[in-house]
Write a protein that holds these residues in place. Structure first.
Motif, PDB file in Angstrom:
ATOM      1  N   LEU A  70     -43.477 -33.152  41.533  1.00 32.71           N
ATOM      2  CA  LEU A  70     -42.708 -33.264  40.295  1.00 32.71           C
ATOM      3  C   LEU A  70     -43.568 -32.908  39.085  1.00 32.71           C
ATOM      4  CD1 LEU A  70     -40.587 -36.485  40.898  1.00 32.71           C
ATOM      5  CD2 LEU A  70     -39.759 -34.143  40.658  1.00 32.71           C
ATOM      6  N   ARG A  71     -44.812 -33.355  39.097  1.00 24.99           N
ATOM      7  CA  ARG A  71     -45.697 -33.040  37.976  1.00 24.99           C
ATOM      8  C   ARG A  71     -45.859 -31.538  37.801  1.00 24.99           C
ATOM      9  NH1 ARG A  71     -48.958 -37.565  39.780  1.00 24.99           N
ATOM     10  NH2 ARG A  71     -50.194 -36.129  41.048  1.00 24.99           N
ATOM     11  N   GLU A  72     -45.787 -30.826  38.916  1.00 22.82           N
ATOM     12  CA  GLU A  72     -46.055 -29.388  38.884  1.00 22.82           C
ATOM     13  C   GLU A  72     -44.780 -28.546  38.852  1.00 22.82           C
ATOM     14  OE1 GLU A  72     -48.365 -29.246  42.396  1.00 22.82           O
ATOM     15  OE2 GLU A  72     -49.887 -30.582  41.560  1.00 22.82           O
ATOM     16  N   ALA A  73     -43.616 -29.187  38.767  1.00 22.90           N
ATOM     17  CA  ALA A  73     -42.357 -28.447  38.819  1.00 22.90           C
ATOM     18  C   ALA A  73     -42.031 -27.744  37.511  1.00 22.90           C
ATOM     19  CB  ALA A  73     -41.211 -29.384  39.198  1.00 22.90           C
ATOM     20  N   VAL A  74     -42.625 -28.207  36.419  1.00 18.93           N
ATOM     21  CA  VAL A  74     -42.332 -27.642  35.092  1.00 18.93           C
ATOM     22  C   VAL A  74     -43.522 -26.834  34.611  1.00 18.93           C
ATOM     23  CG1 VAL A  74     -41.778 -28.183  32.704  1.00 18.93           C
ATOM     24  CG2 VAL A  74     -40.767 -29.523  34.547  1.00 18.93           C
ATOM     25  N   GLY A  75     -43.249 -25.644  34.109  1.00 20.10           N
ATOM     26  CA  GLY A  75     -44.302 -24.779  33.599  1.00 20.10           C
ATOM     27  C   GLY A  75     -44.680 -25.118  32.181  1.00 20.10           C
ATOM     28  N   SER A  76     -45.582 -24.331  31.620  1.00 18.61           N
ATOM     29  CA  SER A  76     -46.063 -24.565  30.259  1.00 18.61           C
ATOM     30  C   SER A  76     -44.965 -24.383  29.221  1.00 18.61           C
ATOM     31  CB  SER A  76     -47.230 -23.615  29.947  1.00 18.61           C
ATOM     32  OG  SER A  76     -46.832 -22.257  30.136  1.00 18.61           O
ATOM     33  N   ASP A  77     -43.891 -23.662  29.596  1.00 25.18           N
ATOM     34  CA  ASP A  77     -42.784 -23.449  28.670  1.00 25.18           C
ATOM     35  C   ASP A  77     -41.768 -24.591  28.708  1.00 25.18           C
ATOM     36  OD1 ASP A  77     -41.771 -23.031  31.174  1.00 25.18           O
ATOM     37  OD2 ASP A  77     -40.895 -21.056  30.747  1.00 25.18           O
ATOM     38  N   GLU A  79     -39.921 -25.411  31.233  1.00 19.24           N
ATOM     39  CA  GLU A  79     -38.822 -25.109  32.145  1.00 19.24           C
ATOM     40  C   GLU A  79     -39.318 -25.147  33.590  1.00 19.24           C
ATOM     41  OE1 GLU A  79     -35.749 -24.824  31.159  1.00 19.24           O
ATOM     42  OE2 GLU A  79     -36.313 -25.002  29.041  1.00 19.24           O
ATOM     43  N   LEU A  80     -38.373 -25.226  34.515  1.00 22.53           N
ATOM     44  CA  LEU A  80     -38.733 -25.222  35.928  1.00 22.53           C
ATOM     45  C   LEU A  80     -39.387 -23.906  36.313  1.00 22.53           C
ATOM     46  CD1 LEU A  80     -35.513 -26.809  37.486  1.00 22.53           C
ATOM     47  CD2 LEU A  80     -37.734 -27.924  37.195  1.00 22.53           C
ATOM     48  N   THR A  81     -40.429 -23.978  37.134  1.00 18.38           N
ATOM     49  CA  THR A  81     -41.081 -22.765  37.605  1.00 18.38           C
ATOM     50  C   THR A  81     -40.250 -22.136  38.720  1.00 18.38           C
ATOM     51  OG1 THR A  81     -42.360 -23.937  39.289  1.00 18.38           O
ATOM     52  CG2 THR A  81     -43.334 -23.775  37.071  1.00 18.38           C
ATOM     53  N   ASN A  82     -40.434 -20.839  38.922  1.00 18.99           N
ATOM     54  CA  ASN A  82     -39.732 -20.162  40.011  1.00 18.99           C
ATOM     55  C   ASN A  82     -40.113 -20.765  41.356  1.00 18.99           C
ATOM     56  OD1 ASN A  82     -38.412 -18.387  38.283  1.00 18.99           O
ATOM     57  ND2 ASN A  82     -40.067 -16.883  38.354  1.00 18.99           N
ATOM     58  N   ARG A  83     -41.360 -21.210  41.464  1.00 24.23           N
ATOM     59  CA  ARG A  83     -41.831 -21.818  42.709  1.00 24.23           C
ATOM     60  C   ARG A  83     -41.043 -23.082  43.027  1.00 24.23           C
ATOM     61  NH1 ARG A  83     -45.248 -26.046  43.488  1.00 24.23           N
ATOM     62  NH2 ARG A  83     -46.295 -26.199  45.504  1.00 24.23           N
ATOM     63  N   THR A  86     -37.453 -22.326  44.222  1.00 25.67           N
ATOM     64  CA  THR A  86     -37.431 -21.840  45.605  1.00 25.67           C
ATOM     65  C   THR A  86     -37.754 -22.958  46.584  1.00 25.67           C
ATOM     66  OG1 THR A  86     -38.141 -19.655  44.857  1.00 25.67           O
ATOM     67  CG2 THR A  86     -38.411 -20.157  47.191  1.00 25.67           C
ATOM     68  N   GLN A  87     -38.745 -23.773  46.239  1.00 30.40           N
ATOM     69  CA  GLN A  87     -39.178 -24.826  47.146  1.00 30.40           C
ATOM     70  C   GLN A  87     -38.090 -25.857  47.387  1.00 30.40           C
ATOM     71  OE1 GLN A  87     -42.569 -27.092  45.744  1.00 30.40           O
ATOM     72  NE2 GLN A  87     -43.303 -27.371  47.832  1.00 30.40           N
ATOM     73  N   PHE A  88     -37.259 -26.110  46.369  1.00 29.36           N
ATOM     74  CA  PHE A  88     -36.218 -27.115  46.495  1.00 29.36           C
ATOM     75  C   PHE A  88     -34.863 -26.526  46.831  1.00 29.36           C
ATOM     76  CE2 PHE A  88     -39.064 -29.385  43.320  1.00 29.36           C
ATOM     77  CZ  PHE A  88     -39.761 -30.008  44.330  1.00 29.36           C
TER      78      PHE A  88
END
Length: 528
Positions: A70-77, A79-83, A86-88
């Protein structure tokens, strides 16, 4: 392998690391600060159409893995990252039933590091074909539980990434909310999240969920994904129902976690860090089981460990393997502690600071990734900060020691890699000259237990011609004898003549143990 955990907030849905969850919208649900819930091994009893399926989890890291994801799901912008999409299995970022919930949970996770979670395990899982077109039906048997009065999230975690191309899959059931939910499965999808409806928890229940693709021709591919490509009707996913909400006074559902008296958060973060920072070896060689190696009697790492032992380990040049083993079905109550003398503690702190700087440089130069840097920062914080877990001085010394050993191992792994690159590029490359000398040899260890998953044990290759490499008198005389046309004798061979040990730190429910596997790593070659 499947895992899950959940949180909820409004009309939410959630996912995570090795696990993931989906939460339905319910105004009464709130994210609750709490400790970690126990997650057990799951054994699904056989039914008429399915045989027993058992999936074992590294239970203590389940919740921590979810939090990390969860900590890594959001990018610097923001918003959710593409990764993460896809992962979820989220089809589009605008998917209101999943994307917005995952984003909300991820942002909440960045503000509050720990949340409460209640888990209910289905007692039976059945996969069957519903009609002649190959449409599938998943059935989950649920025991009576007051938790079912809350809005649940059904998490399906893959045992391994699915193969067979991209699929758009629809799950339909009156037990879901909404009734029909669509997910997109690719080779990088690890979790499927579905949101369920609150129901009467006073009676056992059976959830029947229809599963189909847009094209009937793809239903066999879907079945292969759900079963891991194996024949039969066992699903290769672990299903869990996740609940979030205000806990009442019913002690049956108030989990008094032993996490506060264990090292679980640190150990889980250490495991993830090693997985991120160590080079990946994708060779298909058969793994070596650590138990097959001869070993000195294991030593307990704890308050009784002497300064002599600890000083020797701090200064050891041996590679350290961390075996996180199977911690059982509940969180370990083991509290790892060490007690250093003031002088040795100061040396530990200095070496740790130096190692952190060194590995930070390695991460940057080897382009390992920002995630490894962030994990290293959190690990360092856990060595010096209580973080409200009731940490004591002995706890922090234990963490600092394990982190130092891990960083020393990472440093040596990259030193070997850099040395090999320099040797291959150098004009006096012994491989080209075919002179007896040390060569790199990486062997695989049992996966999911040992980190690193490979260890460089080296080997000796090359010719034994005059002047002999580290030749002893016997080899010299033997060489002269053979060159005098006595060809019936064995010629001197290039073999290891000095070895180093392998240190194995094993963490299990009973404690932390150190095993020394002697004569594992070839250190020097000679003609014998």
């Amino acid at each position: 392998m499947l895992c899950l955990d959940f949180f909820c907030c409004g009309a939410l849905m959630l996912c995570c690391t090795r696990l993931c969850v989906a939460l339905p919208a319910s105004p009464g649900l709130q994210l609750i600060p709490a400790h970690d819930p126990p997650v057990t091994e799951h054994t699904f009893p056989s039914t008429e159409a399915s045989s027993a399926s058992t999936v074992s989890h590294n239970a203590p890291c389940l919740v921590d893995d979810i939090f990390a994801e969860l900590r890594e799901a959001v990018g610097s912008d923001g918003e959710l990252t593409n990764r993460s999409l896809t992962q979820f299995g989220i089809c589009t970022v605008s998917d209101s039933s999943s994307g917005s919930v995952l984003l909300q949970l991820a942002k909440e996770m960045s503000r509050n590091q720990r949340h409460g979670l209640e888990v209910l395990h289905p007692t039976g899982v059945l996969l069957a074909e519903e009609d002649e077109r190959g449409k599938l039906m998943l059935t989950f048997d649920l025991l009576q539980s007051p938790l079912l009065g809350l809005s649940p999230a059904l998490l399906l975690a893959f045992e391994s990434p699915p193969t067979g191309g991209n699929l758009v899959v629809t799950f339909t059931s009156q037990s879901l909310h909404p009734d029909a939910q669509t997910v997109c499965i690719s080779g990088e999808t690890l979790y499927i999240m579905l949101t369920g409806k609150a129901s009467d928890g006073n009676v056992p229940q059976k959830w029947s969920i229809s599963v189909e693709t847009k094209s009937p021709d793809m239903n066999q591919s879907l079945k292969d994904i759900l079963t891991g490509g194996k024949s039969g009707s066992n699903i290769s996913m672990v299903p869990l129902l996740l609940f979030s909400g205000e806990r009442g006074t019913d002690s049956r559902y108030h989990h008094s976690s032993s996490l506060a008296s264990s090292q679980t958060p640190f150990l889980c973060e250490l495991k993830r860090f090693l997985g991120d920072v160590l080079p990946q070896d994708h060779r298909e060689s058969s793994p070596v089981h650590l138990d097959s190696l001869q070993s000195l009697p294991p030593l307990t790492l704890g308050l009784s460990s002497s300064d002599t032992l600890l000083a020797g380990l701090i200064n050891s040049s041996s590679i350290t393997i961390f075996s996180f083993g199977s911690w059982g079905s509940v969180f370990p109550v083991h509290r790892g502690e060490l007690a250093f003398s003031p002088a040795l503690l100061e040396e530990l702190k200095q070496r740790l600071e130096q190692s952190v700087v060194k590995i930070t440089t390695v991460i940057r130069e080897e382009q390992v990734g920002q995630r490894a840097t962030e994990r290293l920062g959190r690990l360092k914080d856990l060595c010096v900060s209580d973080e409200g877990t009731g940490s004591r001085t002995g706890d922090r010394q234990y963490r600092a020691f394990l982190l130092l050993k891990a960083l020393q191992t990472v440093a040596r792994v990259y030193e070997v890699q850099r040395g090999l690159r320099a040797t291959r590029a150098g004009p006096n490359n012994p491989v080209r000259a075919n002179i007896c000398g040390l060569r790199s040899l990486a062997v695989s260890l049992e996966k999911r237990l040992g980190l690193p998953e490979t260890v460089n044990i080296n080997n000796c290759h090359g010719s034994c011609a005059f002047p002999l490499t580290n030749g002893i008198n016997h080899a010299v005389l033997l060489k002269f004898h053979i060159e005098s046309e006595n060809v019936d004798e064995r010629a001197p061979c290039c073999v290891p003549v000095a070895y180093g040990a392998l240190e194995v730190v094993e963490v299990n429910e009973q404690g932390t143990y150190l095993s020394m596997k002697q004569d594992v790593v070839a250190k020097e070659c000679g003609c014998r």
